[in-house]
Design an enzyme around this catalytic site. Structure first.
Site, mmCIF file in Angstrom:
data_model
loop_
_atom_site.group_PDB
_atom_site.id
_atom_site.type_symbol
_atom_site.label_atom_id
_atom_site.label_comp_id
_atom_site.label_asym_id
_atom_site.label_seq_id
_atom_site.Cartn_x
_atom_site.Cartn_y
_atom_site.Cartn_z
ATOM 1 N N SER A 130 0.818 -1.218 0.000
ATOM 2 C CA SER A 130 0.000 0.000 0.000
ATOM 3 C C SER A 130 0.849 1.264 0.000
ATOM 4 C CB SER A 130 -0.929 0.015 1.219
ATOM 5 O OG SER A 130 -0.173 -0.019 2.424
ATOM 6 N N ASN B 90 -2.499 -2.146 13.195
ATOM 7 C CA ASN B 90 -3.944 -1.927 13.133
ATOM 8 C C ASN B 90 -4.352 -0.620 13.803
ATOM 9 O OD1 ASN B 90 -3.964 -4.387 11.895
ATOM 10 N ND2 ASN B 90 -5.091 -5.480 13.504
ATOM 11 N N THR C 43 -38.415 27.577 -12.551
ATOM 12 C CA THR C 43 -38.733 26.213 -12.152
ATOM 13 C C THR C 43 -38.825 25.421 -13.446
ATOM 14 O OG1 THR C 43 -41.141 26.546 -12.224
ATOM 15 C CG2 THR C 43 -40.042 26.967 -10.122
ATOM 16 N N HIS C 44 -38.339 24.177 -13.423
ATOM 17 C CA HIS C 44 -38.275 23.356 -14.644
ATOM 18 C C HIS C 44 -37.455 24.037 -15.744
ATOM 19 C CE1 HIS C 44 -41.508 20.931 -12.843
ATOM 20 N NE2 HIS C 44 -42.099 22.083 -12.573
ATOM 21 N N SER D 48 -11.599 27.228 -28.067
ATOM 22 C CA SER D 48 -11.741 26.061 -28.936
ATOM 23 C C SER D 48 -10.517 25.940 -29.832
ATOM 24 C CB SER D 48 -12.996 26.210 -29.801
ATOM 25 O OG SER D 48 -12.992 25.281 -30.864
ATOM 26 N N LYS E 167 -15.224 30.930 -29.558
ATOM 27 C CA LYS E 167 -15.775 30.228 -28.409
ATOM 28 C C LYS E 167 -14.983 30.476 -27.133
ATOM 29 C CE LYS E 167 -17.825 26.455 -28.507
ATOM 30 N NZ LYS E 167 -17.636 25.040 -28.171
ATOM 31 N N ASN F 248 -15.120 28.431 -23.646
ATOM 32 C CA ASN F 248 -15.745 27.255 -23.054
ATOM 33 C C ASN F 248 -15.635 27.255 -21.524
ATOM 34 O OD1 ASN F 248 -16.292 26.240 -25.642
ATOM 35 N ND2 ASN F 248 -14.272 25.288 -25.757
ATOM 36 N N GLU G 47 -17.480 22.790 -16.023
ATOM 37 C CA GLU G 47 -17.858 21.446 -16.485
ATOM 38 C C GLU G 47 -17.089 20.371 -15.734
ATOM 39 O OE1 GLU G 47 -19.106 22.743 -21.034
ATOM 40 O OE2 GLU G 47 -17.156 21.823 -20.658
ATOM 41 N N TYR H 40 -9.989 -6.130 12.175
ATOM 42 C CA TYR H 40 -9.365 -5.636 10.956
ATOM 43 C C TYR H 40 -9.316 -6.728 9.895
ATOM 44 C CZ TYR H 40 -5.984 -3.516 7.776
ATOM 45 O OH TYR H 40 -5.369 -3.002 6.663
ATOM 46 N N GLN I 98 -7.452 -1.891 3.720
ATOM 47 C CA GLN I 98 -6.342 -1.170 3.094
ATOM 48 C C GLN I 98 -6.842 -0.294 1.952
ATOM 49 O OE1 GLN I 98 -2.318 -2.974 2.668
ATOM 50 N NE2 GLN I 98 -2.814 -2.985 0.480
ATOM 51 N N LYS J 49 -8.238 4.104 1.876
ATOM 52 C CA LYS J 49 -7.594 5.403 1.682
ATOM 53 C C LYS J 49 -7.692 5.972 0.266
ATOM 54 C CE LYS J 49 -4.359 3.397 4.052
ATOM 55 N NZ LYS J 49 -5.222 2.557 4.903
#
Length: 446
Positions: free
Chosen positions: A7, A94, A139-140, A261, A267, A269, A274, A301, A306, A309
């Site tokens: 690990s 442990n 809304t929507h 772009s 453009k 972006n 995103e 354990y 392991q 993490k």
């Protein structure tokens, strides 16, 4: 076996926590006369030297040594000789890893909270600028009622406040020290667990050694808080993506958080936003991964743990980037208040105000008022007019009870001003909430 068992490629991130916990442990061993004061001092000095090497050169990866604990102990033995073997008295890997990981997650909670605090400051500062800047509320994703940009930004302030509340609750809950639980049953050595707990900044030692070495609730709490926070950041990122699109044109994103772009020079972006939106999926995936890992493990354990993490490390890194990106976007974007107002005026956003006026001024039941308003909106669409541009005579052809007073209720300014209930979008209310937020944030400096 060597490759599946090691690990060190990822748990080397715990090196500073491992050194700190080891120093606390050996100091306690010396104080309890479990090792001599001379040996304890030698080991502590050696650990400082190992830490200095790690800080300068990084942690070496020898997969035969498996993990950060064996790596550190091996290097310590090279520096100070066989006395290094006394460091592991009255502890196990442990309880060692459980302690190191808790320390890392606790610091990550603090870092996350600090990042979100900075985002809150940015949201409140921009909300203060745009207390009365009118925009369409949706809304929507359909125009609903006019609101102010300040009101909209403060909605995210409240979301982030809940995120910080979850973080602080989880941090308090996890701040117990597993060190001294040993492999699973405690130890026969006369250790002082309160002493090591105090040195490492924990509130208390854990009460059950079995639970202490097998518990990863604190990591799951972190990931669940991170996942919820990432959802909020993703929603905010999506708002900026939509607002920055040409059909909306509500905002111009900072050049530092946008890209061009490769073939279309016109453009700009919203790549950072995103990616924040995309990171939410990976953070949610990290939470799911650890939950599935832990779901069937018997006490205490197991080696599966392991794998606790990597998802936490990944989520923490992604979330830190996302918070930084959205803080910069909120702070440095330019809002096109004229375009926002135009959109609010063109979307029949004051239709509800017409219905409310019919109820309050013409004493018409709301359901009937709703029907009348629908007819007025249909007329406006046919004539290509906003509601406040329809001639009174046309309105009275729909219902004679409408009079010239109605026009005072049909502007977007009148609409937002009327929403003065607590927490509403009226500029007076928004300003009040800005001041409340400023006061809350100011308390955190004291």
């Amino acid at each position: 076996m060597r490759e599946i068992n090691a690990s060190i490629p990822f748990d080397k991130a715990l090196w500073s926590q491992d050194i700190a916990a080891s120093k606390a442990h050996v100091t306690m061993l010396g104080a309890q006369n479990i090792v001599t004061a001379e040996d304890a001092a030698t080991i502590s000095k050696g650990l400082d030297q190992v830490a200095a090497e790690y800080a300068s050169n990084g942690v070496p990866e020898d997969w035969d040594l498996e993990d950060i604990h064996m790596t550190t102990e091996s290097r310590l033995a090279e520096l100070i000789g066989p006395v290094a073997g006394r460091l592991h008295t009255a502890r196990s890997r442990n309880d060692q890893v459980a302690t190191d990981f808790r320390l890392w997650v606790r610091q990550s909670f603090d870092d996350l909270d600090a990042g979100l605090l900075a985002l809150q400051h940015a949201l409140v500062a921009r909300a203060d600028e745009h207390v009365a800047s009118i925009m369409p509320g949706f809304t929507h994703l359909q125009t609903a009622q006019p609101v102010t940009m300040g009101h909209h930004l403060l909605a995210y302030y409240e979301m982030i406040a809940r995120d910080r509340s979850r973080i602080n609750d989880a941090r308090r809950r996890m701040n117990e020290s597993p060190l001294g639980s040993a492999a699973l049953a405690g130890t026969g050595f006369p250790i002082d667990r309160q002493a090591t707990s105090d040195v490492l900044g924990f509130d208390r030692p854990t009460a059950n050694s079995l639970d202490a070495v097998s518990d990863r609730d604190f990591a799951l709490d972190y990931l669940m808080a991170a996942a919820q926070c990432s959802l909020h950041l993703s929603r905010l990122a999506e708002e900026f993506i939509i607002w920055a699109s040409q059909p909306f044109g509500f905002v111009r994103l900072p050049d530092t958080l946008s890209t061009g772009s490769s073939i279309m020079p016109q453009k700009k972006n919203p790549d950072a936003a995103e990616l924040v939106r995309g990171h939410a999926g990976r953070i949610i995936g990290a939470a799911t991964a650890l939950m599935v890992t832990m779901k069937g493990l018997p006490l205490a354990y197991s080696k599966d743990m392991q794998d606790d993490k990597p998802p936490v490390f990944e989520a923490a890194g992604l979330l830190a980037l996302s918070i930084a990106a959205m803080t910069g976007m909120v702070a440095d974007s330019q809002f096109n208040t004229q375009r926002m107002r135009q959109a609010a005026e063109l979307g029949y956003a004051t239709a509800t105000d017409l219905a409310d006026w019919l109820v309050t001024e013409a004493d018409i039941p709301f359901r009937e008022a709703h029907h009348i308003t629908g007819a007025v909106v249909k007329l406006a669409e046919t004539e290509g007019l906003s509601l406040d541009q329809i001639p009174l005579a046309k309105l009275q052809e729909i219902d004679q009870r409408i009079d010239e007073r109605v026009f005072a209720a049909l502007s977007v300014d009148a609409s937002v001003a009327a929403r003065s209930s607590y927490g509403g979008t009226a500029p007076s209310q928004v300003q009040s909430q800005v001041e409340r937020a400023k006061a809350q944030l100011a308390k955190e400096r004291t």
